[in-house]
Scaffold this active site. Structure first.
Site, short mmCIF file in Angstrom:
data_model
loop_
_atom_site.label_atom_id
_atom_site.label_comp_id
_atom_site.label_asym_id
_atom_site.label_seq_id
_atom_site.Cartn_x
_atom_site.Cartn_y
_atom_site.Cartn_z
N CYS A 169 0.85 -1.18 0.00
CA CYS A 169 0.00 0.00 0.00
C CYS A 169 0.90 1.24 0.00
CB CYS A 169 -0.90 0.00 1.23
SG CYS A 169 -1.87 1.52 1.41
N ASP A 223 -0.39 -5.79 0.14
CA ASP A 223 -1.66 -6.01 -0.56
C ASP A 223 -1.49 -7.28 -1.38
OD1 ASP A 223 -3.20 -3.79 0.26
OD2 ASP A 223 -2.14 -2.49 -1.16
#
EC number: 1.7.1.13
Length: 142
Positions: A56, A63
């Site tokens: 992120c 992620d």
């Protein structure tokens, strides 16, 4: 290996390499392509990559996503090991989902100039919201 095979695979350097120099950023990675011997017809190639990881850009937390690349090749086809290493290069890269999907599509188009291509990113939920992104080049793939 006969002469025509050697010419077809001449630009591939990652497939036969046994070293483990993984790129750490997409800018360092390179996709490779080989000559498409079926360039006279339309057909779809699909890569299913369920272990995509990036960071992120705001929090730095990982992620996780599932990337699907589908394309109709023209004169060149993407070599799969180079794609694996290219996607691996996002592992420590801070990027939004929308940005990563479009970056992948741009790299594919630059490398093999397909007739059509699409990259679909299905990202795991964060805060109760999953994000799905689809970017296309050259029109929809049936």
């Amino acid at each position: 290996m006969d002469k025509s095979s050697k010419e077809r695979f001449d630009g591939l350097t990652l497939l036969s390499a046994s070293e483990r120099n993984y790129p750490t950023r997409p800018e360092e990675a390179r996709l490779e392509a080989f000559r498409n011997v079926y360039a006279d017809r339309d057909y779809i190639i699909e890569f299913d990559c369920p272990e995509y990881t990036s960071l992120c850009p705001v929090t730095g937390q990982p992620d996780f996503g599932h990337i699907i690349l589908r394309y109709v090749p023209d004169k060149l086809c993407i070599e799969s090991k180079s794609l694996k290493l290219y996607l691996y290069s996002f592992r420590n890269t801070n990027t939004f989902h929308e940005e990563s999907v479009n970056t992948i599509l741009d790299a594919v188009v630059k490398t093999c100039a397909p007739r059509k291509a699409e990259v679909i990113g299905r990202f795991r939920p964060r805060g109760g919201i999953a994000i799905n992104v689809k970017a296309t080049y050259g029109g929809a793939i049936e």
